[in-house]
Every structure is written in C-alpha cells, then in structure tokens.
Design an enzyme around this catalytic site. Structure first.
Site, mmCIF file in Angstrom:
data_model
loop_
_atom_site.group_PDB
_atom_site.id
_atom_site.type_symbol
_atom_site.label_atom_id
_atom_site.label_comp_id
_atom_site.label_asym_id
_atom_site.label_seq_id
_atom_site.Cartn_x
_atom_site.Cartn_y
_atom_site.Cartn_z
ATOM 1 N N GLY A 50 9.996 42.547 28.762
ATOM 2 C CA GLY A 50 9.785 43.965 29.027
ATOM 3 C C GLY A 50 10.044 44.198 30.507
ATOM 4 O O GLY A 50 9.480 43.493 31.358
ATOM 5 N N ASP A 240 15.788 49.426 30.072
ATOM 6 C CA ASP A 240 15.917 48.286 30.981
ATOM 7 C C ASP A 240 16.713 48.650 32.224
ATOM 8 O O ASP A 240 16.560 48.023 33.267
ATOM 9 C CB ASP A 240 16.559 47.099 30.266
ATOM 10 C CG ASP A 240 15.567 46.525 29.270
ATOM 11 O OD1 ASP A 240 15.493 47.060 28.139
ATOM 12 O OD2 ASP A 240 14.829 45.596 29.627
HETATM 13 O O1 MRU Z 1 14.214 41.516 25.584
HETATM 14 P P1 MRU Z 1 12.973 42.274 25.943
HETATM 15 O O2 MRU Z 1 11.863 42.105 24.970
HETATM 16 O O3 MRU Z 1 12.551 42.014 27.366
HETATM 17 O O4 MRU Z 1 13.424 43.795 25.884
HETATM 18 C C1 MRU Z 1 12.494 44.784 26.164
HETATM 19 C C2 MRU Z 1 13.025 46.146 26.030
HETATM 20 O O5 MRU Z 1 14.175 46.365 25.729
HETATM 21 C C3 MRU Z 1 12.087 47.255 26.406
HETATM 22 O O6 MRU Z 1 12.304 48.378 25.615
HETATM 23 C C4 MRU Z 1 12.329 47.646 27.878
HETATM 24 O O7 MRU Z 1 12.296 46.507 28.685
HETATM 25 C C5 MRU Z 1 11.334 48.623 28.353
HETATM 26 S S1 MRU Z 1 9.718 47.962 28.516
HETATM 27 C C6 MRU Z 1 8.707 49.199 29.082
#
Ligand code: MRU
Length: 347
Positions: A50, A240
């Site tokens: 995240g 992201d």
């Molecule tokens: O691969 P991840 O689990 O790190 O991806 C997370 C996401 O895509 C979330 O939607 C994004 O980081 C926003 S978290 C507030």
C-alpha cells in the site's frame, strides 16, 4: 475487535513493527525491525504494502539504516545515506510515495548540514515520525472530503486494499467508510477480491469486517453484475501514482472497474494523498509498472492452478485514464477535471 495496524514505531526501543500482511487473514503476526536490514525485503515481498504504508516504512527504514553509521563527516555520512535510500527505493517501482518519503528524509539531512551528525540523526528520526503522523491526518481529511460525496445507505465498490492496512490509519478509500460508521451511517461496501494477490478479500474484507462495517466480497469478474443490479452508488479506489494529467496508477484491475463505472454512469473517485501526486510524470504512459513473479498467478498458495512453465504476464498495476475519473479526492480538497490544471493549483 481490536483494529489491525499496519506498522508501529516504538520510540524508546527504536523498533519498527510491521504486520505481516502476507499471512492475513489467518495469522496476525508482527515482524520487528531493529535496524535497516530487511526493510528492502519487507517492501519487496509485501510484508508491508500500500503506497502510504510503504512510504512511512521507508522513512523509518532509512533512519534505522543510518542510526548506527558512526561517521562525523557530513559528506561521508550523507553519501552512505544516499546509497541506502537508492537501495530501498529500488524495492518497488510504481508507488511514488516510496521515493517521496526517501527524498523528504534526504532533504532533511541536506538542510541540517553543518550540525553534528548525531543531531542530524535525531532530526531524521523526528522527520520519519512526522511523515507517520501526517499520514494519519491526511487519511482522515480524505475521508471527510469523500464523505461529502456520499449518502447514508450508499453502496460502494472498492478494489484492492486502500485501507487502514495500506496506510497508518483509516486508509484512503476506506476512510469515508470508517468515518461513516462513526457517524452512525450504514454504507454497504463491495470489496473486489483483487486477483492475483487477493488484497480485497484477505485485507479489505478483513479490516472492514473487524470494524463492524457492512462488507461483501465479490470476485473481480462479478463487478459488472453488481453494478448492473443497481447496488453501487460510487466506486472509490486508492492510487499509487497520479500523473500530471490525472492518469492514475492503481492495483491491476482498477482500469477495468473504471470502464464499468463509466458504462453504468457510476462516479469513479480516486482517494489520493497529495504525496501520491507526481507532477514530474506527465501522463500514465510514463508511470513505471511493476511486474511480479509468475507464481503469484500460477501457484499462489503452493498449489499449481496452471501448468508449470506456462507463459505468464503479471503486471501488478494498471493506469486508469483521467477521462474515466470523476474526481480525485485529496486531503486538500476535491479535484475535478480539467485535472492537469486543477492538480497543479491544489499542490
Ligand atoms: O501491490 P499493493 O498491495 O501494494 O497495491 C496497493 C494498491 O494498489 C493500493 O490501492 C494503493 O497503494 C493505495 S493504498 C492507500
């Protein structure tokens, strides 16, 4: 039920504890980091994940990496710090919060040049704690702003986990859900399972259920049906990295959800802390997209669900074009198109 916190900092012991998200929802286990060793792996292997949580972890991680560097010369200390930042920054490429947090730490060191290195270290620790605290405040404000776009009883579809587990508290996309609960509202949340890592079912469903929020898990390919049945009033997802023109990278599958939302005329909101906005990246095509191990798709829990050695394509993120986004909701306010102009104005 006690809330799940993605990361905690023990100031006295100078230890960072990360909730191991790889083994949720079955096991709750915190891994303790006493120095910088292991921070790169924790981010890469997704013990912590995240975008905002990755940023906060990196900030503490770099403090833990330099606190035992006994070097009195600033240039020598700074060069070591820069190298360690570069290493941690190479753990995952898409979430810009990672480099944002590391750059903040580097800038803090630069502006403290001239002080004894020991004092600089203390300032770096304080900066990591500031980043951590600010993340909580940012998430709460995003929640307040998103709540103005919702009504009691609304159905919300979310994808991946942009929840408390992805941040320091509240989450971004989930913040209005927690605040609605505080207000006595009943939002109905549909949580996409989110293939292949299943952040939606293993994390979002878990944290919302523990908080007593009405959550229903669906597989990703059910979103169209649920929307067609009139169950969804808004889609809210995290991000992201948001490019200067509003194109938004988020978990793989978000782009598809945005197409469905447009088809069914459902508003598509991006919950966006301003550290996720990257004006140095002009548009979505310029956002680096992480590709992850084939086994995430073919052998997720140690069971082969595809023939061994089959060719696999596993991009971990996709880009939702800005045309599919109704609004980008930040802690500083709600941004509507034209995004290019309005993103610049809010920062
Ligand atoms: O691969 P991840 O689990 O790190 O991806 C997370 C996401 O895509 C979330 O939607 C994004 O980081 C926003 S978290 C507030």
């Amino acid at each position: 039920m006690s809330e799940l916190i993605s990361l905690t900092w023990d100031d006295e012991k100078e230890e960072l504890s990360l909730l191991d998200q790889r083994i949720l929802p079955n096991t709750i286990n915190y891994i303790v980091y006493k120095n910088g060793d292991g921070i790169y792996d924790a981010i890469k292997d997704m013990v912590v994940r995240g975008a905002p949580a990755i940023g906060v972890t990196a900030a503490y991680g770099i403090y833990l990496s330099i606190k035992d560097v006994y070097e009195n010369n600033f240039e020598a200390f700074f060069n070591i710090m820069k190298e360690k930042c570069q290493y941690i920054n190479s753990s995952r490429p898409t979430a810009v919060n990672l480099s944002w947090a590391l750059n903040r730490m580097l800038n803090k060191a630069i502006e403290s040049k001239g002080m004894p290195v020991n004092e600089i270290k203390s300032l770096l620790k304080a900066e990591a704690k500031n980043i951590h605290k600010e993340d909580i405040d940012i998430c709460r404000k995003i929640g307040e702003n998103l709540l103005t776009l919702l009504n009691d009883g609304d159905g919300i579809l979310t994808h991946c986990n942009a929840g408390q587990l992805a941040t320091s508290k509240y989450g971004t996309a989930t913040a209005p859900m927690y605040l609605a609960k505080e207000k006595g509202w009943n939002l109905r949340v549909y949580s996409d399972e989110t293939r292949p890592r299943l952040q939606g079912s293993t994390l979002t469903a878990l944290e919302l259920q523990r908080a007593g929020i009405d959550v229903t898990t669906i597989t990703d390919n059910m979103a169209a049906v649920v929307m067609s049945q009139g169950k969804i009033n808004a889609v809210i997802v995290g991000c992201d990295r948001i490019a200067a023109n509003g194109d938004t990278a988020n978990k793989i599958g978000t782009f598809g959800v945005s197409i469905l939302a447009k088809y069914f005329k459902i508003p598509m909101y991006i919950a966006a802390p301003t550290p996720s906005i990257d004006l140095n990246t002009p548009c979505g095509e310029d956002i680096p997209i992480e590709e992850r191990d084939a086994k995430e798709i073919t052998c997720r829990f140690g069971v082969w669900t595809a023939p061994k050695n089959v060719k696999v394509y596993n991009p971990s993120f996709d880009v939702t074009p800005h045309e599919n986004i109704t609004a980008i909701v930040t802690e500083k306010g709600i941004i509507y198109p034209p995004f290019e102009e309005n993103l610049r104005n809010i920062l």
